[in-house]
Design a protein around this motif. Structure first.
Motif, mmCIF file in Angstrom:
data_model
loop_
_atom_site.group_PDB
_atom_site.id
_atom_site.type_symbol
_atom_site.label_atom_id
_atom_site.label_comp_id
_atom_site.label_asym_id
_atom_site.label_seq_id
_atom_site.Cartn_x
_atom_site.Cartn_y
_atom_site.Cartn_z
ATOM 1 N N PHE A 95 -0.273 13.071 11.388
ATOM 2 C CA PHE A 95 0.255 13.829 12.531
ATOM 3 C C PHE A 95 -0.664 15.014 12.849
ATOM 4 N N PRO A 96 -1.340 14.987 14.025
ATOM 5 C CA PRO A 96 -2.197 16.090 14.454
ATOM 6 C C PRO A 96 -1.373 17.143 15.203
ATOM 7 N N LYS A 97 -1.028 18.219 14.561
ATOM 8 C CA LYS A 97 -0.144 19.223 15.150
ATOM 9 C C LYS A 97 -0.801 20.005 16.291
ATOM 10 N N GLY A 98 -2.128 19.894 16.398
ATOM 11 C CA GLY A 98 -2.839 20.607 17.458
ATOM 12 C C GLY A 98 -2.866 19.866 18.775
ATOM 13 N N GLY A 99 -2.279 18.673 18.825
ATOM 14 C CA GLY A 99 -2.233 17.924 20.083
ATOM 15 C C GLY A 99 -2.491 16.450 19.875
ATOM 16 N N VAL A 100 -1.912 15.621 20.763
ATOM 17 C CA VAL A 100 -1.993 14.175 20.570
ATOM 18 C C VAL A 100 -2.932 13.492 21.557
ATOM 19 N N SER A 101 -3.618 14.287 22.390
ATOM 20 C CA SER A 101 -4.589 13.702 23.324
ATOM 21 C C SER A 101 -5.546 14.790 23.799
ATOM 22 N N LEU A 102 -6.545 14.382 24.573
ATOM 23 C CA LEU A 102 -7.497 15.353 25.114
ATOM 24 C C LEU A 102 -6.832 16.356 26.042
ATOM 25 N N ILE A 103 -5.723 15.959 26.710
ATOM 26 C CA ILE A 103 -5.073 16.885 27.637
ATOM 27 C C ILE A 103 -3.811 17.518 27.046
ATOM 28 N N ASP A 104 -3.544 17.238 25.769
ATOM 29 C CA ASP A 104 -2.441 17.906 25.066
ATOM 30 C C ASP A 104 -3.029 18.835 24.014
ATOM 31 N N GLN A 105 -3.565 19.930 24.481
ATOM 32 C CA GLN A 105 -4.092 20.972 23.607
ATOM 33 C C GLN A 105 -4.205 22.255 24.419
ATOM 34 N N ALA A 106 -4.464 23.340 23.751
ATOM 35 C CA ALA A 106 -4.484 24.652 24.397
ATOM 36 C C ALA A 106 -5.339 24.644 25.657
#
Length: 410
Positions: free
Chosen positions: A341-352
């Motif tokens: 589980f990547p808590k920093g985001g699950v795709s290129l557009i799901d991150q800060a």
């Protein structure tokens, strides 16, 4: 046992054309086996499996089908019977390739027979409908469809050329695959799922595993991609899975266009195939152009991936349901299974700073999955986005560890 090209078709209405294909293949030194599915009249030549036997495979008789005079029912019965006849031939090790041709009825029957044939065995459909929507006939199998241009009705100057091309095409595939298999190096095959927004992760995992000597098949998670991978898992072709991009589950839950159906994420666990699973692209549901998005979603968050693909952000509640669904499916697994589980985001557009960055959505997915997952299934967390190189390394190391254990046990 010598493998043959199985010809499936109606010898009462297309007998001359099938005889042409049969003769062309045999001139190439390729043996054939003919399955007749004609209902109305006597065949133009004697088949190896007569239509009376095909009808019996479907639980009926030619006499009944003729008396009922229901074309739709007859086509359905012969399609079922042809598939069962081909299954029997597969069990005997006879099928080296399969060929069918016709209009909508002949294409339907031929396609039904091809759907039971494993991926990798050559399949060719010469069809009047091959220039239209071919998904109902192809499905997730490697069926080659060739447009007949004119109706398949006799052998003439044009149809002779088209029939010859079709015969040479299936003949070339059969001859080519037999030569290739003799030269093929034995490698363990691993299936992986990818989307554009998980490409950096999947690419790095593929490179790492290829460096270790594995044969990698990457499937585009567009519904048919996930189905094709699981078909190959069930068939025993794929020996391990890095299911990085499980986005098809979101489309199944919400109603997107890339669903792989309700059984997605079950084949590896059911078949005892080792798997490392992640949550790639579960931040999105897929639709076509903007005007194809259902009205009920008009107030949702969207991202225009390209002119023909509209992405919709999954909600907190949908992520909770997705977490529960994944846990439920993996809890049934009979194979070694690990969740990353990547808590920093699950795709290129799901991150800060990106369009679908969703801390609360990810948290809902994380909690539902972790809390419902079977306690003996490793749940490994990373603070990074799924496309961070460290996550690729983590996925690779976990799968390699499982495979090493499998080898040492065997």
């Amino acid at each position: 046992m010598t493998q043959k090209v199985v010809l499936v078709g109606s010898l009462d209405t297309k007998g001359i054309e099938f005889k042409y294909i049969k003769d062309a293949l045999e001139k190439l030194g390729i043996e054939t086996l003919v399955v007749d599915v004609g209902v109305l009249n006597k065949p133009a030549f004697n088949p190896d499996i007569p239509s009376s036997e095909v009808a019996q495979f479907a639980g009926t008789t030619l006499e009944i089908l003729r008396e009922e005079k229901d074309r739709g029912k007859a086509v359905t019965a012969m399609a079922e019977g042809a598939a069962k006849a081909v299954e029997k031939l597969l069990a005997q090790g006879i099928v080296g390739g399969i060929f069918g041709m016709g209009g909508t009825a002949g294409t339907t029957v031929g396609a039904s027979a091809m759907k039971v044939v494993p991926i990798g065995i050559p399949k060719l459909l010469l069809s009047t409908v091959a220039s239209g929507n071919t998904r109902p006939y192809v499905g997730v199998k490697d069926v080659t469809m060739m447009y007949s241009v004119i109706d398949i009705a006799g052998v003439n100057k044009l149809s002779r050329r088209i029939l010859s091309n079709a015969a040479y095409a299936i003949g070339g595939m059969v001859k080519g695959i037999s030569t290739e298999l003799e030269q093929e190096e034995e490698k363990t095959t691993i299936g992986m799922t990818m989307f554009g927004v998980t490409t950096p992760c999947v690419t790095r995992v593929r490179e790492i595993l290829e460096e270790k000597g594995y044969d990698i098949l990457v499937f585009h998670a567009t519904g048919t991609g996930g189905l094709a991978m699981e078909e190959l898992v069930d068939a025993g072709f794929i020996k391990a899975v890095a299911d990085i991009t499980t986005t098809e589950l979101a489309d199944e839950l919400v109603g997107g266009i890339f669903t792989a159906g309700p059984s997605r994420l079950e084949a590896a666990g059911r078949s005892g195939v080792p798997q490392v699973v992640s949550v790639g692209a579960l931040d999105m549901v897929n639709f076509g152009p903007p005007d194809t998005v259902p009205e009920k979603f008009k107030n949702r968050k969207f991202y225009q991936h390209n002119p023909t693909t509209t992405l919709m952000r999954t909600t907190i509640e949908e992520n909770r349901q997705l977490g529960e669904t994944i846990a439920k499916k993996l809890n049934q697994a009979k194979s070694p299974t690990v969740v990353i589980f990547p808590k920093g985001g699950v795709s290129l557009i799901d991150q800060a700073s990106q369009a679908f960055d969703g801390v609360e959505e990810r948290e809902a997915l994380y909690k539902a999955l972790k809390e419902n997952l079977r306690s003996d299934i490793p749940f490994i967390e990373s603070e990074k986005n799924i496309n961070d190189p460290s996550v690729s390394v983590l996925i690779s190391e976990q799968l390699l560890s499982i495979l090493r254990e499998e080898i040492s046990i065997s």
